[in-house]
Design a protein around this motif. Sequence first.
Motif, PDB file in Angstrom:
ATOM      1  N   ILE A 143     -70.175 -29.788  26.901  1.00  0.00           N
ATOM      2  CA  ILE A 143     -71.526 -29.381  26.792  1.00  0.00           C
ATOM      3  C   ILE A 143     -71.393 -28.348  28.097  1.00  0.00           C
ATOM      4  O   ILE A 143     -71.879 -27.064  27.965  1.00  0.00           O
ATOM      5  N   GLY A 144     -71.031 -28.449  29.272  1.00  0.00           N
ATOM      6  CA  GLY A 144     -70.791 -27.595  30.398  1.00  0.00           C
ATOM      7  C   GLY A 144     -70.087 -26.363  29.726  1.00  0.00           C
ATOM      8  O   GLY A 144     -70.365 -25.294  30.205  1.00  0.00           O
ATOM      9  N   GLY A 145     -68.918 -26.669  29.050  1.00  0.00           N
ATOM     10  CA  GLY A 145     -67.920 -25.576  28.802  1.00  0.00           C
ATOM     11  C   GLY A 145     -68.712 -24.694  27.710  1.00  0.00           C
ATOM     12  O   GLY A 145     -68.374 -23.218  27.597  1.00  0.00           O
ATOM     13  N   LEU A 146     -69.692 -25.195  26.927  1.00  0.00           N
ATOM     14  CA  LEU A 146     -70.537 -24.408  25.988  1.00  0.00           C
ATOM     15  C   LEU A 146     -71.388 -23.442  26.551  1.00  0.00           C
ATOM     16  O   LEU A 146     -71.543 -22.268  26.022  1.00  0.00           O
ATOM     17  N   LEU A 147     -71.865 -23.930  27.695  1.00  0.00           N
ATOM     18  CA  LEU A 147     -72.834 -22.857  28.290  1.00  0.00           C
ATOM     19  C   LEU A 147     -71.888 -21.662  28.927  1.00  0.00           C
ATOM     20  O   LEU A 147     -72.506 -20.639  28.940  1.00  0.00           O
ATOM     21  N   GLY A 148     -70.778 -21.856  29.039  1.00  0.00           N
ATOM     22  CA  GLY A 148     -69.849 -20.704  29.797  1.00  0.00           C
ATOM     23  C   GLY A 148     -69.720 -19.611  28.332  1.00  0.00           C
ATOM     24  O   GLY A 148     -69.413 -18.585  28.690  1.00  0.00           O
ATOM     25  N   LEU A 149     -69.764 -20.146  27.327  1.00  0.00           N
ATOM     26  CA  LEU A 149     -69.641 -19.264  26.404  1.00  0.00           C
ATOM     27  C   LEU A 149     -70.848 -18.171  26.037  1.00  0.00           C
ATOM     28  O   LEU A 149     -70.550 -17.171  25.525  1.00  0.00           O
ATOM     29  N   PHE A 150     -71.952 -18.441  26.826  1.00  0.00           N
ATOM     30  CA  PHE A 150     -73.003 -17.397  26.806  1.00  0.00           C
ATOM     31  C   PHE A 150     -72.747 -16.265  27.965  1.00  0.00           C
ATOM     32  O   PHE A 150     -73.752 -15.581  28.130  1.00  0.00           O
ATOM     33  N   VAL A 151     -71.691 -16.340  28.757  1.00  0.00           N
ATOM     34  CA  VAL A 151     -71.576 -15.381  29.797  1.00  0.00           C
ATOM     35  C   VAL A 151     -70.312 -15.025  29.702  1.00  0.00           C
ATOM     36  O   VAL A 151     -69.389 -15.189  28.948  1.00  0.00           O
ATOM     37  N   SER A 152     -69.983 -13.531  30.145  1.00  0.00           N
ATOM     38  CA  SER A 152     -68.918 -12.956  30.094  1.00  0.00           C
ATOM     39  C   SER A 152     -67.900 -13.351  31.000  1.00  0.00           C
ATOM     40  O   SER A 152     -68.237 -14.006  32.111  1.00  0.00           O
ATOM     41  N   HIS A 153     -66.488 -13.205  30.634  1.00  0.00           N
ATOM     42  CA  HIS A 153     -65.469 -13.926  31.570  1.00  0.00           C
ATOM     43  C   HIS A 153     -64.519 -12.918  31.477  1.00  0.00           C
ATOM     44  O   HIS A 153     -64.256 -11.946  30.760  1.00  0.00           O
ATOM     45  N   ARG A 154     -63.463 -12.857  32.612  1.00  0.00           N
ATOM     46  CA  ARG A 154     -62.550 -12.150  32.859  1.00  0.00           C
ATOM     47  C   ARG A 154     -61.524 -12.442  31.759  1.00  0.00           C
ATOM     48  O   ARG A 154     -60.928 -11.295  31.123  1.00  0.00           O
ATOM     49  N   PHE A 155     -61.265 -13.880  31.474  1.00  0.00           N
ATOM     50  CA  PHE A 155     -60.171 -13.925  30.349  1.00  0.00           C
ATOM     51  C   PHE A 155     -60.987 -14.711  29.262  1.00  0.00           C
ATOM     52  O   PHE A 155     -61.110 -15.941  29.035  1.00  0.00           O
ATOM     53  N   LYS A 156     -61.723 -13.781  28.473  1.00  0.00           N
ATOM     54  CA  LYS A 156     -62.575 -14.252  27.388  1.00  0.00           C
ATOM     55  C   LYS A 156     -61.811 -15.200  26.338  1.00  0.00           C
ATOM     56  O   LYS A 156     -62.089 -16.348  25.816  1.00  0.00           O
ATOM     57  N   LEU A 157     -60.775 -14.541  25.822  1.00  0.00           N
ATOM     58  CA  LEU A 157     -60.122 -15.298  24.927  1.00  0.00           C
ATOM     59  C   LEU A 157     -59.467 -16.826  25.318  1.00  0.00           C
ATOM     60  O   LEU A 157     -59.479 -17.757  24.526  1.00  0.00           O
ATOM     61  N   LEU A 158     -58.879 -16.664  26.713  1.00  0.00           N
ATOM     62  CA  LEU A 158     -58.440 -17.904  26.990  1.00  0.00           C
ATOM     63  C   LEU A 158     -59.542 -18.813  27.179  1.00  0.00           C
ATOM     64  O   LEU A 158     -59.132 -20.018  27.087  1.00  0.00           O
ATOM     65  N   TYR A 159     -60.651 -18.447  27.785  1.00  0.00           N
ATOM     66  CA  TYR A 159     -61.742 -19.405  28.041  1.00  0.00           C
ATOM     67  C   TYR A 159     -61.978 -20.046  26.497  1.00  0.00           C
ATOM     68  O   TYR A 159     -62.233 -21.310  26.439  1.00  0.00           O
ATOM     69  N   ARG A 160     -62.138 -19.233  25.410  1.00  0.00           N
ATOM     70  CA  ARG A 160     -62.527 -19.811  24.245  1.00  0.00           C
ATOM     71  C   ARG A 160     -61.527 -20.642  23.691  1.00  0.00           C
ATOM     72  O   ARG A 160     -62.118 -21.611  22.939  1.00  0.00           O
ATOM     73  N   PHE A 161     -60.055 -20.271  23.938  1.00  0.00           N
ATOM     74  CA  PHE A 161     -59.238 -21.287  23.614  1.00  0.00           C
ATOM     75  C   PHE A 161     -59.146 -22.523  24.134  1.00  0.00           C
ATOM     76  O   PHE A 161     -59.066 -23.724  23.556  1.00  0.00           O
ATOM     77  N   PHE A 162     -59.579 -22.845  25.573  1.00  0.00           N
ATOM     78  CA  PHE A 162     -59.646 -24.036  26.370  1.00  0.00           C
ATOM     79  C   PHE A 162     -60.949 -24.662  26.055  1.00  0.00           C
ATOM     80  O   PHE A 162     -60.871 -25.954  25.889  1.00  0.00           O
ATOM     81  N   TRP A 163     -62.004 -23.959  25.347  1.00  0.00           N
ATOM     82  CA  TRP A 163     -63.159 -24.757  24.889  1.00  0.00           C
ATOM     83  C   TRP A 163     -62.864 -25.492  23.555  1.00  0.00           C
ATOM     84  O   TRP A 163     -63.210 -26.614  23.383  1.00  0.00           O
ATOM     85  N   LEU A 164     -62.180 -24.724  22.683  1.00  0.00           N
ATOM     86  CA  LEU A 164     -61.557 -25.252  21.375  1.00  0.00           C
ATOM     87  C   LEU A 164     -60.827 -26.554  21.600  1.00  0.00           C
ATOM     88  O   LEU A 164     -60.774 -27.499  21.038  1.00  0.00           O
ATOM     89  N   LEU A 165     -59.782 -26.375  22.472  1.00  0.00           N
ATOM     90  CA  LEU A 165     -59.118 -27.435  22.837  1.00  0.00           C
ATOM     91  C   LEU A 165     -59.489 -28.616  23.295  1.00  0.00           C
ATOM     92  O   LEU A 165     -59.293 -29.779  23.187  1.00  0.00           O
ATOM     93  N   SER A 166     -60.720 -28.579  24.483  1.00  0.00           N
ATOM     94  CA  SER A 166     -61.180 -29.640  24.943  1.00  0.00           C
ATOM     95  C   SER A 166     -62.101 -29.998  23.881  1.00  0.00           C
ATOM     96  O   SER A 166     -62.223 -31.518  23.562  1.00  0.00           O
ATOM     97  N   LEU A 167     -62.716 -29.437  22.957  1.00  0.00           N
ATOM     98  CA  LEU A 167     -63.483 -29.848  21.827  1.00  0.00           C
ATOM     99  C   LEU A 167     -62.508 -30.945  20.832  1.00  0.00           C
ATOM    100  O   LEU A 167     -63.155 -31.914  20.449  1.00  0.00           O
ATOM    101  N   ALA A 168     -61.363 -30.335  20.444  1.00  0.00           N
ATOM    102  CA  ALA A 168     -60.526 -30.957  19.835  1.00  0.00           C
ATOM    103  C   ALA A 168     -60.007 -32.594  20.501  1.00  0.00           C
ATOM    104  O   ALA A 168     -60.084 -33.456  19.733  1.00  0.00           O
ATOM    105  N   ALA A 169     -59.933 -32.407  21.749  1.00  0.00           N
ATOM    106  CA  ALA A 169     -59.239 -33.466  22.432  1.00  0.00           C
ATOM    107  C   ALA A 169     -60.392 -34.530  22.588  1.00  0.00           C
ATOM    108  O   ALA A 169     -60.210 -35.732  22.254  1.00  0.00           O
TER     109      ALA A 169
END
Length: 369
Positions: free
Chosen positions: A66-92
């Motif tokens: 859930i904390g990672g989901l909040l981070g999807l609503f703000v800009s990141h320096r490594f946007k694609l990497l962040y999304r990958f880690f969020w999907l990975l954590s969701l899958a785990a």
Amino acid sequence: MQQQKPEMRRSLTRAGISLIGWCGLLGALTVCLMGLSTFVAPDFWLADNMSFFLTQYLMAALAGVIGGLLGLFVSHRFKLLYRFFWLLSLAAFAALVAQTSSRTQTNTISPTALADGRQPLKIISINIEHLFLGDEVLTTFLEREKADIVVMQEVLWWLQERRWERLGLPIGSTGQNGFPEHLQIGELGGLAVYSRFPIVKAETKVIQGKLPAGANVYYDADRELLSLTLDTGGPPLQLVVIHPDSPRTEPRWQNKRDYLDELDKVIERLRNENSGQILAIGDWNSSPWSGRFQETLSTNDLATAYPGGWPRNTRFFFDYRLHQILGAPVDQFGASSDLQIVDVTLGPDIGSDHLPLIVELGLVEPAAD
């Protein structure tokens, strides 16, 4: 300068949410991997012990996702990497939920009420952690529950005797204060069974454990396994009382596995000699998600059930009020298929570091004349 302050605040807010998101994702991945290790490597000490805390891991992983989901609503320096880690954590997290749910349902049945109006057999199992058996909180609880069988671990019977003698009370308190009238003590004095039914046969098997390096003088690696045959008026009930070593170090974990190996042999012998109505109950020092615990149930065709359908913490640390967070489900039972599981509940705090496990069963009816 005044025009820059709102932008600075927004920048700090984005940075804070981003930090929460990254911490959540990395934390979720960490606890999920720790939890999944118990399913991937059940024969390794540390991985097997991860099974004690799966409920806590699931809650922590959910918070991290859930904390990672909040981070999807703000800009990141490594946007694609962040999304990958969020999907990975969701899958785990999804994998841990699936594995835990599947293991919870293994060898588990839903309690059912007795259809013919008969009263179920009530068994209470408590690790009393050396609590005096004459303690008022304990006896009040037993008097209220009116159990047919009371099974206790960590009794230290020699110490109980001294307390009764010092207070000038009858040793054992059989038939009073909520204790049924028939009593059997294990050879080492660690296990005790009070039964409303006559005890036809009793056998204690002592399993010699290996003493871990650095153990203090109070630690005893030897554990006992108590098996009783109870005359219930119908087919006898084979009661097996369990309390293996706590697997807090690798040698003690091996002691526990050696104990469960002997338990399998005892149950197999009882089944061959008496054919049915076997109840194995006590402090298993194993979680329901431990592969070795499930192996004993599967090998011996035993079923179990949990209060409300989900394993609850029965052993707690520091304080009862924190038992939902700082605890583990270690008090279990396994019943043969000819025993009907009617109900499973937990008792209140009675002064030990374990909660009482209350199991109600339906026995096989006596044969008609």
